[in-house]
Design a protein around this motif. Structure first.
Motif, PDB file in Angstrom:
ATOM      1  N   ASP A   1       0.830  -1.206   0.000  1.00 14.17           N
ATOM      2  CA  ASP A   1       0.000   0.000   0.000  1.00 14.17           C
ATOM      3  C   ASP A   1       0.867   1.260   0.000  1.00 14.17           C
ATOM      4  O   ASP A   1       0.555   2.248  -0.675  1.00 14.17           O
ATOM      5  CB  ASP A   1      -0.919   0.006   1.229  1.00 14.17           C
ATOM      6  CG  ASP A   1      -2.054  -1.007   1.116  1.00 14.17           C
ATOM      7  OD1 ASP A   1      -2.316  -1.476  -0.007  1.00 14.17           O
ATOM      8  OD2 ASP A   1      -2.661  -1.328   2.162  1.00 14.17           O
ATOM      9  N   VAL A   2       1.959   1.222   0.770  1.00 16.58           N
ATOM     10  CA  VAL A   2       2.868   2.369   0.817  1.00 16.58           C
ATOM     11  C   VAL A   2       3.480   2.629  -0.553  1.00 16.58           C
ATOM     12  O   VAL A   2       3.653   3.785  -0.973  1.00 16.58           O
ATOM     13  CB  VAL A   2       3.982   2.128   1.866  1.00 16.58           C
ATOM     14  CG1 VAL A   2       5.092   3.173   1.727  1.00 16.58           C
ATOM     15  CG2 VAL A   2       3.399   2.192   3.277  1.00 16.58           C
ATOM     16  N   PHE A   3       3.790   1.561  -1.299  1.00 15.31           N
ATOM     17  CA  PHE A   3       4.436   1.709  -2.608  1.00 15.31           C
ATOM     18  C   PHE A   3       3.434   1.997  -3.733  1.00 15.31           C
ATOM     19  O   PHE A   3       3.830   2.221  -4.881  1.00 15.31           O
ATOM     20  CB  PHE A   3       5.212   0.439  -2.968  1.00 15.31           C
ATOM     21  CG  PHE A   3       6.265   0.052  -1.950  1.00 15.31           C
ATOM     22  CD1 PHE A   3       6.908   1.014  -1.189  1.00 15.31           C
ATOM     23  CD2 PHE A   3       6.602  -1.278  -1.756  1.00 15.31           C
ATOM     24  CE1 PHE A   3       7.867   0.669  -0.250  1.00 15.31           C
ATOM     25  CE2 PHE A   3       7.567  -1.636  -0.818  1.00 15.31           C
ATOM     26  CZ  PHE A   3       8.195  -0.663  -0.067  1.00 15.31           C
ATOM     27  N   TYR A   4       2.140   1.959  -3.410  1.00 17.07           N
ATOM     28  CA  TYR A   4       1.135   2.144  -4.461  1.00 17.07           C
ATOM     29  C   TYR A   4       1.268   3.460  -5.221  1.00 17.07           C
ATOM     30  O   TYR A   4       1.142   3.471  -6.456  1.00 17.07           O
ATOM     31  CB  TYR A   4      -0.271   2.007  -3.867  1.00 17.07           C
ATOM     32  CG  TYR A   4      -1.367   2.417  -4.818  1.00 17.07           C
ATOM     33  CD1 TYR A   4      -1.445   1.857  -6.102  1.00 17.07           C
ATOM     34  CD2 TYR A   4      -2.313   3.373  -4.459  1.00 17.07           C
ATOM     35  CE1 TYR A   4      -2.444   2.240  -6.982  1.00 17.07           C
ATOM     36  CE2 TYR A   4      -3.308   3.758  -5.330  1.00 17.07           C
ATOM     37  CZ  TYR A   4      -3.368   3.185  -6.593  1.00 17.07           C
ATOM     38  OH  TYR A   4      -4.356   3.575  -7.469  1.00 17.07           O
ATOM     39  N   PRO A   5       1.516   4.621  -4.573  1.00 13.78           N
ATOM     40  CA  PRO A   5       1.667   5.859  -5.352  1.00 13.78           C
ATOM     41  C   PRO A   5       2.750   5.764  -6.431  1.00 13.78           C
ATOM     42  O   PRO A   5       2.612   6.387  -7.492  1.00 13.78           O
ATOM     43  CB  PRO A   5       2.038   6.893  -4.279  1.00 13.78           C
ATOM     44  CG  PRO A   5       1.434   6.374  -3.023  1.00 13.78           C
ATOM     45  CD  PRO A   5       1.588   4.887  -3.112  1.00 13.78           C
ATOM     46  N   LEU A   6       3.798   4.990  -6.176  1.00 18.97           N
ATOM     47  CA  LEU A   6       4.845   4.811  -7.184  1.00 18.97           C
ATOM     48  C   LEU A   6       4.297   4.049  -8.386  1.00 18.97           C
ATOM     49  O   LEU A   6       4.573   4.406  -9.536  1.00 18.97           O
ATOM     50  CB  LEU A   6       6.032   4.061  -6.571  1.00 18.97           C
ATOM     51  CG  LEU A   6       6.702   4.720  -5.361  1.00 18.97           C
ATOM     52  CD1 LEU A   6       7.750   3.797  -4.762  1.00 18.97           C
ATOM     53  CD2 LEU A   6       7.337   6.048  -5.759  1.00 18.97           C
ATOM     54  N   ARG A   7       3.523   2.998  -8.124  1.00 17.90           N
ATOM     55  CA  ARG A   7       2.925   2.238  -9.233  1.00 17.90           C
ATOM     56  C   ARG A   7       1.921   3.095  -9.994  1.00 17.90           C
ATOM     57  O   ARG A   7       1.871   3.079 -11.232  1.00 17.90           O
ATOM     58  CB  ARG A   7       2.239   0.973  -8.688  1.00 17.90           C
ATOM     59  CG  ARG A   7       3.188  -0.005  -8.022  1.00 17.90           C
ATOM     60  CD  ARG A   7       2.524  -1.356  -7.765  1.00 17.90           C
ATOM     61  NE  ARG A   7       1.452  -1.307  -6.789  1.00 17.90           N
ATOM     62  CZ  ARG A   7       1.615  -1.367  -5.472  1.00 17.90           C
ATOM     63  NH1 ARG A   7       2.830  -1.420  -4.955  1.00 17.90           N
ATOM     64  NH2 ARG A   7       0.583  -1.354  -4.661  1.00 17.90           N
ATOM     65  N   ARG A   8       1.112   3.843  -9.259  1.00 17.27           N
ATOM     66  CA  ARG A   8       0.068   4.668  -9.882  1.00 17.27           C
ATOM     67  C   ARG A   8       0.676   5.720 -10.811  1.00 17.27           C
ATOM     68  O   ARG A   8       0.185   5.929 -11.928  1.00 17.27           O
ATOM     69  CB  ARG A   8      -0.769   5.338  -8.796  1.00 17.27           C
ATOM     70  CG  ARG A   8      -1.910   6.200  -9.347  1.00 17.27           C
ATOM     71  CD  ARG A   8      -2.748   6.746  -8.214  1.00 17.27           C
ATOM     72  NE  ARG A   8      -1.916   7.492  -7.257  1.00 17.27           N
ATOM     73  CZ  ARG A   8      -2.308   7.812  -6.039  1.00 17.27           C
ATOM     74  NH1 ARG A   8      -3.490   7.457  -5.601  1.00 17.27           N
ATOM     75  NH2 ARG A   8      -1.505   8.499  -5.239  1.00 17.27           N
ATOM     76  N   ASP A   9       1.745   6.348 -10.387  1.00 13.80           N
ATOM     77  CA  ASP A   9       2.377   7.375 -11.227  1.00 13.80           C
ATOM     78  C   ASP A   9       2.869   6.796 -12.547  1.00 13.80           C
ATOM     79  O   ASP A   9       2.734   7.425 -13.604  1.00 13.80           O
ATOM     80  CB  ASP A   9       3.543   8.028 -10.480  1.00 13.80           C
ATOM     81  CG  ASP A   9       3.074   8.941  -9.348  1.00 13.80           C
ATOM     82  OD1 ASP A   9       1.873   9.257  -9.313  1.00 13.80           O
ATOM     83  OD2 ASP A   9       3.919   9.324  -8.512  1.00 13.80           O
ATOM     84  N   GLU A  10       3.443   5.601 -12.489  1.00 17.28           N
ATOM     85  CA  GLU A  10       3.965   4.992 -13.721  1.00 17.28           C
ATOM     86  C   GLU A  10       2.844   4.569 -14.652  1.00 17.28           C
ATOM     87  O   GLU A  10       2.958   4.702 -15.869  1.00 17.28           O
ATOM     88  CB  GLU A  10       4.859   3.795 -13.378  1.00 17.28           C
ATOM     89  CG  GLU A  10       6.118   4.153 -12.604  1.00 17.28           C
ATOM     90  CD  GLU A  10       6.969   5.192 -13.321  1.00 17.28           C
ATOM     91  OE1 GLU A  10       6.997   5.199 -14.570  1.00 17.28           O
ATOM     92  OE2 GLU A  10       7.609   6.012 -12.623  1.00 17.28           O
ATOM     93  N   VAL A  11       1.750   4.073 -14.108  1.00 20.38           N
ATOM     94  CA  VAL A  11       0.612   3.693 -14.954  1.00 20.38           C
ATOM     95  C   VAL A  11       0.001   4.928 -15.599  1.00 20.38           C
ATOM     96  O   VAL A  11      -0.388   4.909 -16.774  1.00 20.38           O
ATOM     97  CB  VAL A  11      -0.437   2.913 -14.130  1.00 20.38           C
ATOM     98  CG1 VAL A  11      -1.729   2.734 -14.933  1.00 20.38           C
ATOM     99  CG2 VAL A  11       0.115   1.553 -13.728  1.00 20.38           C
ATOM    100  N   LYS A  12      -0.064   6.028 -14.855  1.00 15.44           N
ATOM    101  CA  LYS A  12      -0.581   7.275 -15.432  1.00 15.44           C
ATOM    102  C   LYS A  12       0.276   7.723 -16.616  1.00 15.44           C
ATOM    103  O   LYS A  12      -0.246   8.190 -17.635  1.00 15.44           O
ATOM    104  CB  LYS A  12      -0.618   8.371 -14.364  1.00 15.44           C
ATOM    105  CG  LYS A  12      -1.756   8.232 -13.367  1.00 15.44           C
ATOM    106  CD  LYS A  12      -1.748   9.388 -12.374  1.00 15.44           C
ATOM    107  CE  LYS A  12      -2.919   9.301 -11.405  1.00 15.44           C
ATOM    108  NZ  LYS A  12      -2.924  10.422 -10.428  1.00 15.44           N
ATOM    109  N   LYS A  13       1.595   7.595 -16.480  1.00 15.10           N
ATOM    110  CA  LYS A  13       2.491   7.955 -17.589  1.00 15.10           C
ATOM    111  C   LYS A  13       2.218   7.084 -18.811  1.00 15.10           C
ATOM    112  O   LYS A  13       2.216   7.565 -19.950  1.00 15.10           O
ATOM    113  CB  LYS A  13       3.951   7.812 -17.151  1.00 15.10           C
ATOM    114  CG  LYS A  13       4.389   8.816 -16.099  1.00 15.10           C
ATOM    115  CD  LYS A  13       5.820   8.520 -15.635  1.00 15.10           C
ATOM    116  CE  LYS A  13       6.222   9.424 -14.479  1.00 15.10           C
ATOM    117  NZ  LYS A  13       7.589   9.088 -13.966  1.00 15.10           N
ATOM    118  N   SER A  14       1.967   5.792 -18.580  1.00 12.70           N
ATOM    119  CA  SER A  14       1.670   4.894 -19.701  1.00 12.70           C
ATOM    120  C   SER A  14       0.352   5.256 -20.364  1.00 12.70           C
ATOM    121  O   SER A  14       0.215   5.182 -21.594  1.00 12.70           O
ATOM    122  CB  SER A  14       1.627   3.439 -19.211  1.00 12.70           C
ATOM    123  OG  SER A  14       2.900   2.988 -18.820  1.00 12.70           O
TER     124      SER A  14
END
Length: 511
Positions: free
Chosen positions: A143-156
């Motif tokens: 859950d803590v690392f989720y913002p990192l995943r979300r940012d990369e998916v937004k870029k894609s």
């Protein structure tokens, strides 16, 4: 005298033959190997395996039964393709079968077999798995690392939006999205923007090369006498690719240590600077021993995420999209569910996944037909044992053919058809945990895929995002095929090409 000598010799010869027959009978009574086809001298069945080994294994199972043996080079392989026999291996005798028999390429990549995938079963492996599965991939950490995943998916999403109306390679999209999420979770904000972009690009290239090398069949794995010559250059190429990745790990670790030292000198809190996997590993101390992780162990953890996350997740994404394009009604139903759960004015968040029951069924059905590792990673018994009434010698390579089990007509109705509905209703709770032995896409028992939690999150999140945000059409009405290519993961044999178009009216969501 001559007659006595003749009789004596004759009696001796007959006695020896009787003793040999008796010995053979006694031995066969104790050692009953599984049935199997004959091969040719030196190389065994190797010349007859074909390109898609998992399919050959299923064909042989139809002839020799759910457990059979193959001699391939100097190695004895045992193939299992029934839930009952799989249970004997991964549940009833799990400790006996808890070791691996890594290939030369795997040893080169895994720091000599010191990672979670290939470390022999014992206290060290238990500690590594506990750190990796229970702590590093705990729900709280993910859950803590989720913002990192979300940012990369937004870029894609932005990149795909810019390519609207033109054909794109879905496999490349999946690989890039997943590897970007992984690198972001690896080292987050450790690197400055320009340096980070350069390192991430190098890392993508290195991982892509490594996966290709690892997927090559290596004659040295089957005939160890040839290993010293490295005829195909697999070991050489894997060591070169692994060194490339290791140098990137070392660079990033050094940068993080330097940054932490500087920030700590300024009085910054650790929790403000270490919200990624690398920060977790650098701070980790074992509860029982108080020991920190060595640099080699940290790199082994990161390396496991590369394979456990990148290849399997991106391949599963491609297969799911291919099946959805082949079944437009299923795709519409999945997208309608997304509109209902997420809403036309919102983007997908990870917490939506548990409400997307139909999309979960789509993913499960895809992984039934196209498990990422169709025969799973082999297990190696630490002692001679018995499975299904047959003797399995110590050191044999034992494969569970998940691909065959999950296509067995005695276990599944219409096994070759893509029917997500089979995972709804009473079967909706059938998951990836490996507790039901007719469905084991990620294995079962102690050696079940260690990166399962993270992989499942990334797959559901990326898939639901791109289905919610875009329509996907095939160019020139050329429907995708489902031909497979066996390797380190079960890939689609031809690239999946599709044309994305924005699906939501609010175009600000694509910014």
């Amino acid at each position: 005298m001559a007659i006595i000598t003749f009789h004596t010799v004759l009696i001796a010869v007959l006695s020896m033959k009787l003793l040999l027959l008796l010995f053979k009978k006694l031995r066969s009574a104790k050692v009953k190997l599984p049935p199997g086809p004959y091969g040719v001298p030196l190389v065994g069945y190797l010349p007859f395996l074909g390109r898609n080994i998992h399919q050959t294994f299923m064909e042989l199972a139809n002839i020799y039964g759910p457990i059979y043996k193959l001699s391939i080079g100097q190695k004895l392989f045992v193939l299992i393709s029934s839930p009952a026999l799989a249970k004997e291996v991964v549940r009833d005798q799990d400790i006996t079968f808890a070791n691996r028999n890594p290939t030369i390429a795997a040893l080169a990549f895994s720091f000599g077999g010191k990672d979670i995938a290939f470390t022999p079963y014992g206290p060290e492996w238990c500690m590594l798995r506990r750190i990796f599965v229970q702590e590093m991939q705990s729900n709280a950490n993910l859950d803590v690392f989720y913002p990192l995943r979300r940012d990369e998916v937004k870029k894609s999403v932005i990149d795909v939006y810019r390519s609207s109306g033109t054909p794109i390679d879905v496999g490349l999209l999946a690989f890039t999205s997943v590897i970007n999420m992984i690198t972001s979770m690896f080292w987050g904000g450790t690197l400055e923007a320009d340096k980070g972009a350069s390192i991430n690009a190098q890392f993508r290239d290195a991982v892509s090369e490594l996966l290709v090398i690892w997927g090559k069949p290596n004659i040295s794995d089957f005939i160890p006498l040839l290993a010293r010559f490295d005829i195909q250059g697999v070991e050489r190429d894997m060591k070169r690719s692994s060194r490339w990745i290791e140098q990137i790990f070392d660079f990033v670790i050094d940068q993080r240590i330097q940054t932490n030292s500087l920030l700590n000198g300024q009085g910054a809190k650790k929790n403000d600077t270490n919200k990624d996997f690398l920060g977790f590993l650098l701070e980790f101390k074992d509860h029982d021993t108080g020991k920190s992780l060595s640099r080699a162990q940290m790199k082994a953890f990161l390396a496991d995420i590369v394979i456990g996350g990148t290849g399997t997740t991106s391949t599963a994404f491609v297969w799911t999209m291919a099946e959805l394009m082949l079944h437009p009604k299923v795709m519409k139903k999945a997208q309608d569910e997304l509109l209902e759960v997420v809403g036309a004015g919102n983007i997908v968040e990870e917490y939506h996944s548990h409400k997307l029951l139909y999309l979960q069924a789509v993913v499960k059905e895809t992984l039934r037909l196209h498990p990422p590792a169709p025969v799973l990673l082999p297990r190696c018994p630490i002692q001679t044992c018995t499975v299904g009434g047959y003797t399995i010698p110590k050191g044999a390579k034992v494969f569970l053919n998940a691909w065959a089990i999950q296509r067995d007509s005695q276990l599944w109705e219409n096994p070759s058809k893509f029917e997500p509905e089979r995972f709804l209703g009473d079967a909706k709770n059938l998951d990836f945990s490996g507790n039901e032995f007719h469905y084991i896409p990620f294995g079962s028992g102690r050696r079940i895929c260690a990166g399962l939690r993270l992989g499942e999150r990334m797959l559901m999140y990326t898939l639901s995002t791109f289905l919610h945000m875009f329509h996907w059409n095939v160019p020139d009405d050329q429907m995708p095929d489902t031909e497979e290519k066996f390797g380190i993961v079960l890939e689609k044999s031809t690239p999946l090409i599709a044309i994305p178009m924005p699906r939501l009216n609010n175009l600000k969501l694509y910014e």
